[in-house]
Design an enzyme around this catalytic site. Structure first.
Site, PDB file in Angstrom:
ATOM      1  N   LYS A  50       0.852  -1.193   0.000  1.00  0.00           N
ATOM      2  CA  LYS A  50       0.000   0.000   0.000  1.00  0.00           C
ATOM      3  C   LYS A  50       0.890   1.247   0.000  1.00  0.00           C
ATOM      4  CE  LYS A  50      -4.294   1.213   2.400  1.00  0.00           C
ATOM      5  NZ  LYS A  50      -5.046   1.032   3.655  1.00  0.00           N
TER       6      LYS A  50
HETATM    7  O1  G3P Z   1      -9.019   2.119   4.550  1.00  0.00           O
HETATM    8  C1  G3P Z   1      -8.921   3.429   4.989  1.00  0.00           C
HETATM    9  C2  G3P Z   1      -9.642   3.587   6.263  1.00  0.00           C
HETATM   10  O2  G3P Z   1      -8.965   2.929   7.284  1.00  0.00           O
HETATM   11  C3  G3P Z   1      -9.947   4.953   6.659  1.00  0.00           C
HETATM   12  O3  G3P Z   1     -11.109   4.847   7.381  1.00  0.00           O
HETATM   13  O4  G3P Z   1     -12.797   5.543   8.957  1.00  0.00           O
HETATM   14  O5  G3P Z   1     -10.390   6.207   9.294  1.00  0.00           O
HETATM   15  O6  G3P Z   1     -11.750   7.239   7.495  1.00  0.00           O
HETATM   16  P1  G3P Z   1     -11.527   6.027   8.338  1.00  0.00           P
END
Ligand code: G3P
EC number: 2.2.1.2
Length: 218
Positions: A87
Site C-alpha cells: 500500500k
Molecule cells: O481504509 C482506509 C480507512 O482505514 C480509513 O477509514 O474511517 O479512518 O476514514 P476512516
C-alpha cells in the site's frame, strides 16, 4: 463485489473469514497503532499473522515517503508473504514506486485517493487497487459516493484494469451504495459487514416461525 476487512484486529479478521465472505484485508499505520502494534519488526510479524488467517490480498502500508526508501520498503513488505499487496500513498514518489513495483509484478494499493485525477494517475502507473476514502470526504461535506461513481465511469471509458477499492466505508449503507455504483471492492470494519445481516422483519419472522413450530410439536 469483493469484501475486505479494514482492521489489524486478528479476532475481527478471523470472525469475518469464518463467515466465509472475506476476500482480503486492509490495514494502515493508524489501525496498527490502535491494536498496540508498534515497531517495524512487530508490525511485520503482525502482517504475517494476518496472512496466515486469510486466503489472499493483505494490504501492508509503507511509511517511507521518498522513492528509494519506498521501493526498498515495498520490496521488503512484499517478501513477508505472497499474499501481501503493498500500500502506497498518493504522492509523487508514490506514483513512481507503484510503477516500479508494478513492473516487477508486485501488487499495489494506492491509498489516500480523494479526486478523479489522482485515480487516473494511479491507474496509469499500474496500481492493482486504488483506495478512494468515502467517509472522510463525507466528513467534510463532499459526496464520497460521487467520487466512486466518477472513477467507475472514467475507468470504464478506458478499460483500466485497476480495481476500485472503496475505503473509509463505515456503515452498511455506504457498502450498499458502493455496490450500486460498481466499486470492485469495499473495505470496512467488521460492524459494517455484520450490519448487512440485520432487519427487524427477519428477526420477528424467525421468532414467529420458531414459535409456531414449537406449538405444533409439543
Ligand atoms: O481504509 C482506509 C480507512 O482505514 C480509513 O477509514 O474511517 O479512518 O476514514 P476512516
Amino acid at each position: 463485489m469483493q469484501f475486505f476487512i479494514d482492521t489489524a484486529n486478528l479476532d475481527h479478521i478471523k470472525e469475518a473469514y469464518d463467515l466465509g465472505v472475506l476476500d482480503g484485508v486492509t490495514t494502515n499505520p493508524s489501525l496498527m497503532a490502535k491494536e498496540g502494534i508498534t515497531g517495524e519488526a512487530n508490525i511485520r510479524a503482525h502482517y504475517k499473522k494476518i496472512c496466515d488467517i486469510v486466503d489472499d490480498k493483505v494490504s501492508a502500508e509503507v511509511i517511507s515517503t521518498e522513492f528509494d526508501a519506498m521501493l526498498k520498503e515495498g520490496l521488503e513488505l512484499a517478501a513477508i508473504d505472497p499474499k501481501i499487496v503493498v500500500k502506497i500513498p498518493m504522492i509523487k514518489d508514490g506514483i513512481k514506486t507503484i510503477k516500479a513495483l508494478s513492473d516487477k509484478g508486485i501488487r499495489t494499493n494506492c491509498t489516500l485517493i480523494f479526486s478523479p485525477g489522482q485515480a487516473i494517475l494511479a491507474a496509469k502507473a499500474g496500481a492493482t487497487y486504488i483506495s478512494p476514502f468515502i467517509g472522510r470526504l463525507d466528513d467534510i461535506g463532499f459526496d464520497g459516493m460521487n467520487l466512486i461513481e466518477q472513477i467507475v465511469h472514467i475507468y470504464d471509458n478506458y478499460g483500466f484494469e485497476t480495481e476500485i477499492l472503496a475505503a473509509s466505508v463505515r456503515n452498511p449503507l455506504h457498502l450498499i451504495k458502493c455496490a450500486e455504483v460498481g466499486a470492485d471492492v469495499v473495505t470496512c470494519p467488521l460492524s459494517a459487514i455484520i450490519g448487512l445481516l440485520k432487519h427487524p422483519l427477519t428477526d420477528s419472522g424467525l421468532a414467529t416461525f420458531l414459535a409456531d413450530y414449537a406449538k405444533g410439536n409439543k
